[in-house]
Design an enzyme around this catalytic site. Structure first.
Site, PDB file in Angstrom:
ATOM      1  N   CYS A 381      -8.465 -15.240  -7.095  1.00  0.00           N
ATOM      2  CA  CYS A 381      -7.213 -15.887  -7.480  1.00  0.00           C
ATOM      3  C   CYS A 381      -6.948 -17.023  -6.488  1.00  0.00           C
ATOM      4  CB  CYS A 381      -6.092 -14.856  -7.428  1.00  0.00           C
ATOM      5  SG  CYS A 381      -4.436 -15.524  -7.549  1.00  0.00           S
ATOM      6  N   HIS A 382      -6.192 -18.026  -6.931  1.00  0.00           N
ATOM      7  CA  HIS A 382      -5.948 -19.180  -6.059  1.00  0.00           C
ATOM      8  C   HIS A 382      -5.203 -18.810  -4.777  1.00  0.00           C
ATOM      9  CE1 HIS A 382      -7.597 -22.384  -8.514  1.00  0.00           C
ATOM     10  NE2 HIS A 382      -7.190 -21.687  -9.564  1.00  0.00           N
ATOM     11  N   THR A 383      -4.435 -17.717  -4.816  1.00  0.00           N
ATOM     12  CA  THR A 383      -3.713 -17.315  -3.613  1.00  0.00           C
ATOM     13  C   THR A 383      -4.678 -16.891  -2.500  1.00  0.00           C
ATOM     14  OG1 THR A 383      -1.973 -16.562  -5.067  1.00  0.00           O
ATOM     15  CG2 THR A 383      -1.793 -15.919  -2.776  1.00  0.00           C
ATOM     16  N   HIS A 403      -7.093  -9.696  -4.005  1.00  0.00           N
ATOM     17  CA  HIS A 403      -5.968  -8.884  -4.492  1.00  0.00           C
ATOM     18  C   HIS A 403      -5.944  -8.732  -6.002  1.00  0.00           C
ATOM     19  CE1 HIS A 403      -4.627 -13.026  -4.856  1.00  0.00           C
ATOM     20  NE2 HIS A 403      -3.758 -12.602  -5.766  1.00  0.00           N
ATOM     21  N   GLU A 404      -7.038  -9.123  -6.693  1.00  0.00           N
ATOM     22  CA  GLU A 404      -7.046  -8.997  -8.158  1.00  0.00           C
ATOM     23  C   GLU A 404      -8.259  -8.153  -8.509  1.00  0.00           C
ATOM     24  OE1 GLU A 404      -5.789 -12.852 -10.114  1.00  0.00           O
ATOM     25  OE2 GLU A 404      -7.106 -12.140 -11.695  1.00  0.00           O
ATOM     26  N   CYS A 433       7.909   1.769  -5.480  1.00  0.00           N
ATOM     27  CA  CYS A 433       8.075   3.070  -4.831  1.00  0.00           C
ATOM     28  C   CYS A 433       8.752   4.071  -5.760  1.00  0.00           C
ATOM     29  CB  CYS A 433       8.852   2.923  -3.522  1.00  0.00           C
ATOM     30  SG  CYS A 433      10.630   2.669  -3.733  1.00  0.00           S
ATOM     31  N   CYS A 438      15.853   3.419  -3.947  1.00  0.00           N
ATOM     32  CA  CYS A 438      15.438   2.013  -3.919  1.00  0.00           C
ATOM     33  C   CYS A 438      16.181   1.266  -5.021  1.00  0.00           C
ATOM     34  CB  CYS A 438      13.924   1.892  -4.116  1.00  0.00           C
ATOM     35  SG  CYS A 438      13.369   0.175  -4.227  1.00  0.00           S
ATOM     36  N   CYS A 441      13.794  -0.825  -7.279  1.00  0.00           N
ATOM     37  CA  CYS A 441      13.019  -0.087  -8.271  1.00  0.00           C
ATOM     38  C   CYS A 441      13.925   0.486  -9.365  1.00  0.00           C
ATOM     39  CB  CYS A 441      12.216   1.034  -7.610  1.00  0.00           C
ATOM     40  SG  CYS A 441      10.708   0.438  -6.815  1.00  0.00           S
ATOM     41  N   CYS A 449      10.045  -4.562  -5.187  1.00  0.00           N
ATOM     42  CA  CYS A 449      10.318  -3.400  -4.348  1.00  0.00           C
ATOM     43  C   CYS A 449      10.010  -3.760  -2.894  1.00  0.00           C
ATOM     44  CB  CYS A 449       9.459  -2.223  -4.801  1.00  0.00           C
ATOM     45  SG  CYS A 449       9.457  -0.844  -3.643  1.00  0.00           S
ATOM     46  N   ARG A 453       7.267  -3.914   2.462  1.00  0.00           N
ATOM     47  CA  ARG A 453       7.127  -5.363   2.586  1.00  0.00           C
ATOM     48  C   ARG A 453       6.797  -5.805   4.008  1.00  0.00           C
ATOM     49  NH1 ARG A 453      11.865  -9.423   2.609  1.00  0.00           N
ATOM     50  NH2 ARG A 453      12.672  -7.569   3.617  1.00  0.00           N
ATOM     51  N   CYS A 514      -3.078  -9.903 -11.190  1.00  0.00           N
ATOM     52  CA  CYS A 514      -2.266 -11.015 -10.685  1.00  0.00           C
ATOM     53  C   CYS A 514      -2.035 -12.094 -11.735  1.00  0.00           C
ATOM     54  CB  CYS A 514      -2.883 -11.606  -9.415  1.00  0.00           C
ATOM     55  SG  CYS A 514      -1.893 -12.931  -8.718  1.00  0.00           S
ATOM     56  N   ARG A 712     -11.287 -17.630 -14.476  1.00  0.00           N
ATOM     57  CA  ARG A 712     -11.445 -16.509 -13.568  1.00  0.00           C
ATOM     58  C   ARG A 712     -12.933 -16.257 -13.347  1.00  0.00           C
ATOM     59  NH1 ARG A 712      -7.376 -17.160 -11.534  1.00  0.00           N
ATOM     60  NH2 ARG A 712      -5.647 -15.727 -11.158  1.00  0.00           N
TER      61      ARG A 712
HETATM   62 ZN   LIG Z   1      -3.118 -13.880  -7.252  1.00  0.00          ZN
HETATM   63 ZN   LIG Z   2      11.055   0.505  -4.550  1.00  0.00          ZN
END
Ligand SMILES: [Zn+2]
Ligand SMILES: [Zn+2]
Length: 717
Positions: A381-383, A403-404, A433, A438, A441, A449, A453, A514, A712
């Site tokens: 992914c570009h991120t 992350h994908e 979560c 929360c 959530c 969420c 973090r 993603c 992709r």
């Molecule tokens: Zn991404």
């Molecule tokens: Zn949460």
């Protein structure tokens, strides 16, 4: 989830009558059309059944000829109902034009204006405001029918199209422009080439800015489309059935079927053309042969559905077998030894912009609330590239990016209850979560969420430590976005894992981790685009195309795709864009926002930035509709950038919103997207333009993704 947006529109659709015929029901429906801006009436016949199919009835769309409305076919071609009832097929019978649009001259002659819409989208004033029968028949009406009450819901997948005379022209051109969208096409006494007959000249000269000799006109001639396709349609469109009366009074002057026959022979398009002695152009001719056209459609729809199911079944069987083998392997491994550290290969980023290095790493056992997974496939992914390139001021090194992904749980830590060894998961960078305490959530308004973090942002697991070390010297390696999937094994928080059905191939499931999900959700969740809305999409990478795809799914009437690279337009149209604009090729002094406002009069209902460029974000906002337009920021801007516009843009009713992961709640919604894909309602295969093998290929994948030719690139480990 907002897949049902189309149903909202049906609250406004009014059933004028419902009559029993041949055991089924013939309904006349009235609704206000966003395509034509008028009240439209259509008829739909639902076959007799005890159980309504969830996705709606398979259907034959019938397009009528000049001067007809939705009732001619119903009253004059009753053998169609007998056959459709027998086949379990619905019949969809739209009108042939807008009515009462108030266009000057629309009622002056029988072969132009009212009753003579020619199934095209007019581009020439004054017709261009209302005469949008192509959009109406191919986009708005199917969306309305797909969201209808189950008793008259119609499938958008299992369908064929047929028609008479001008309607035969409509059926042929509509199917040829979207051969994958229709199981078959047939026609009775069709106008095959409006470019070379008086009816066609009159209509195209009035409706199209370029007239019947313009480039655009070729989109509305079966002969021209067939010629342009070369041998292109033969396999996807299948055999075309055409019946023609030999005593048809319009045969020589208007219909000229010989040109289509010759062209079909030339390009190898299978055509069953039957001439019938003594029959004229009337509905008596239609009534004589319509049952065979209904049967032809039903046979083709069944064959296509069968092929689709067999393909899906074979894929599911293969995946289930692979999953069972993997599970057996994993549980055998788990039994053989207690969970300890594991050694594997990973691509480690040591410094910005330096090629990733293949390293042997040690992945520690999962701690409380964590799982260790074997990564099966990763889509770049570009991120990832953004962080790797050093533009992300929060990027940490050395780190394992990625992350994908699609992965299989290999070991579970203490206290993990929702996942077991062998489960298939899509890692999420936005956890869920689901704790009652929360407030995020618990709110349906957000997916953000915050529970892990702060540690995730510091490249660490929730307990503040990393699970990765280099084998050669014990150096600690950081995690990335809570995922770190450029490794054969990684550790994830339980609350970051979306558990999906094992029959979903993981090399496709990764796409939902993603970009694709983000684009879909921006339309379906964040902005909740409704049927008939107009949309502009800036940036046609995977995210932008997912916006286009979702806009088409929810029934948007116009989808304007914008990019500086015209090479991207073919894919955009395939995903559902109705118009493409090269923003780098506008006349000097014309901004893209003023260009789009010019195309739409007041701007688009919804616009999306998928570029991360703050100037584009501004353009996207400023092309949104005065009074109510919403513009959604999806792209990730470079560090330190700020967006700006004149406050007047907001005061006059535009809204500026943003989305992260399309508003999807990872653990609840990703499995639903997968289910939707497995049901055949959310095709995603076209996003995978490149596939590589082995985690070491990740550097190559970065190169491919940056080339501009890639949507992709999936690396299968
Ligand atoms: Zn991404
Ligand atoms: Zn949460």
């Amino acid at each position: 989830m907002h897949f049902i947006a189309a149903r909202q529109l049906n609250k406004m659709a009014k059933v004028l009558s419902a009559i029993k015929v041949c055991g089924g029901t013939l309904r006349r429906i009235e609704h206000v059309s966003s395509s034509t801006g008028t009240t439209m009436t259509f008829a739909v016949f639902s076959p007799p059944t005890k159980i309504y199919p969830e996705q709606g009835f398979p259907a034959l769309y019938w397009l009528s000829g000049l001067t007809c409305n939705d009732t001619n076919f119903c009253q004059k071609a009753s053998p169609a109902f007998v056959q459709a009832a027998k086949e379990g097929l619905a019949l969809v019978m739209p009108d042939t034009s807008p009515r009462g649009a108030g266009v000057e001259g629309e009622d002056a002659s029988w072969d132009l204006g009212t009753g003579a819409g020619f199934y095209l989208d007019a581009t020439n004033a004054p017709w261009s405001t209302n005469y949008k029968m192509y959009s109406y028949v191919t986009a708005e009406l199917p969306a309305l029918l797909a969201g209808a009450d189950p008793s008259w819901r119609v499938s958008v997948v299992d369908r064929s199209v047929s028609g008479h005379s001008m309607g035969g022209h409509g059926a042929l051109t509509i199917a040829m422009k979207d051969p994958a969208g229709w199981a078959s096409v047939s026609a009775l006494a069709p106008i095959v080439d409006p470019l070379s007959c008086p009816w066609g000249h009159k209509a195209l000269d009035a409706y199209l800015a370029g007239g019947h000799t313009g480039e655009e006109a070729k989109q509305f001639s079966a002969v021209a489309l067939l010629r342009a396709s070369g041998k292109g349609f033969g396999c996807s469109l299948g055999e075309i059935l055409i019946d023609q009366g030999a005593a048809d009074e319009f045969l020589e002057a208007q219909l000229c079927p010989g040109t289509l026959q010759a062209c079909a022979a030339e390009v190898g398009q299978p055509l069953r053309f039957r001439t019938h002695e003594g029959y004229d152009h009337s509905y008596f001719f239609v009534a004589s042969f319509i049952a065979e056209h209904v049967a032809f459609a039903a046979t083709n729809i069944r064959a296509k559905a069968k092929a689709r199911h067999e393909k899906a079944q074979a894929e599911a069987d293969a995946a289930a077998k692979a999953a069972a083998a993997a599970e057996a392997e994993a549980s055998a491994a788990a039994e053989a030894s207690p969970v300890g550290p594991i050694e594997c290969q990973a691509m480690v980023a040591f410094a910005p912009n330096e090629p990733l290095t293949l390293e042997s790493i040690i992945v520690a056992a999962p701690k409380a609330g964590e799982v260790r997974v074997r990564v099966i496939a990763n889509a770049l992914c570009h991120t990832d590239v953004y962080t790797w390139s050093g533009q992300d001021p929060e990027g940490l090194f050395p780190a394992i990016l990625g992350h994908e992904a699609g992965a299989i749980v290999e070991a579970v830590g203490p206290g993990v209850t929702s996942l077991k060894v062998g489960d298939h998961v899509v890692p999420g960078y936005t956890p869920q979560c689901a704790s009652p305490s929360c407030i995020f959530c618990m709110s349906p308004k957000t997916n953000l969420c915050p529970s892990i973090r702060s540690s995730q942002g510091r490249g660490l697991m929730p307990d503040g430590t990393s699970r990765f070390t280099l084998k050669r010297d014990g150096t600690t390696v950081y995690h990335f976005m809570g995922c770190s999937t450029f490794a054969e094994y990684t550790v994830l928080a339980e609350i970051s894992c979306a558990k999906i059905r094992p029959e979903m191939p993981l090399e496709k499931a990764c796409l939902f981790g993603c970009g694709v999900s983000t684009g879909l959700g921006a339309v379906m969740n964040t902005t909740k685009v409704e049927v008939g809305a107009t949309v502009a999409v800036f940036g046609l990478g995977a995210v932008g195309l997912a916006v286009v795809q979702a806009a088409k799914m929810v029934g948007a009437s116009r989808i304007i795709a914008v990019d500086v690279n015209p090479d991207k337009f073919t894919a955009a149209v395939a995903f559902g864009a109705t118009e493409c604009v090269n923003s780098a090729a506008l006349p000097a002094g014309t901004t893209i926002q003023s260009h789009i406002v010019g195309m739409t009069k007041w701007g688009v209902d919804y616009s999306y930035d998928c570029t991360g460029n703050v100037d584009v974000m501004r353009a996207a906002l400023e092309c949104a509709h005065r009074g109510w337009g919403t513009s959604c920021v999806i792209g990730v801007a470079a560090s330190g950038m700020e967006i700006k516009t004149r406050p007047f843009q907001l005061v006059t009713g535009r809204k500026w919103v943003g989305t992260a992961f399309g508003g999807w709640k990872t653990r609840t919604d990703v499995p639903r997207l997968v289910d939707k894909h497995l049901a055949g309602e959310l095709p995603i295969d076209a996003y995978v333009t490149h596939t590589l093998t082995g985690v070491a290929a990740t550097n190559e994948a970065i190169k491919v993704l940056k080339s501009g030719q890639c949507l992709r690139c999936v690396v299968v480990y």
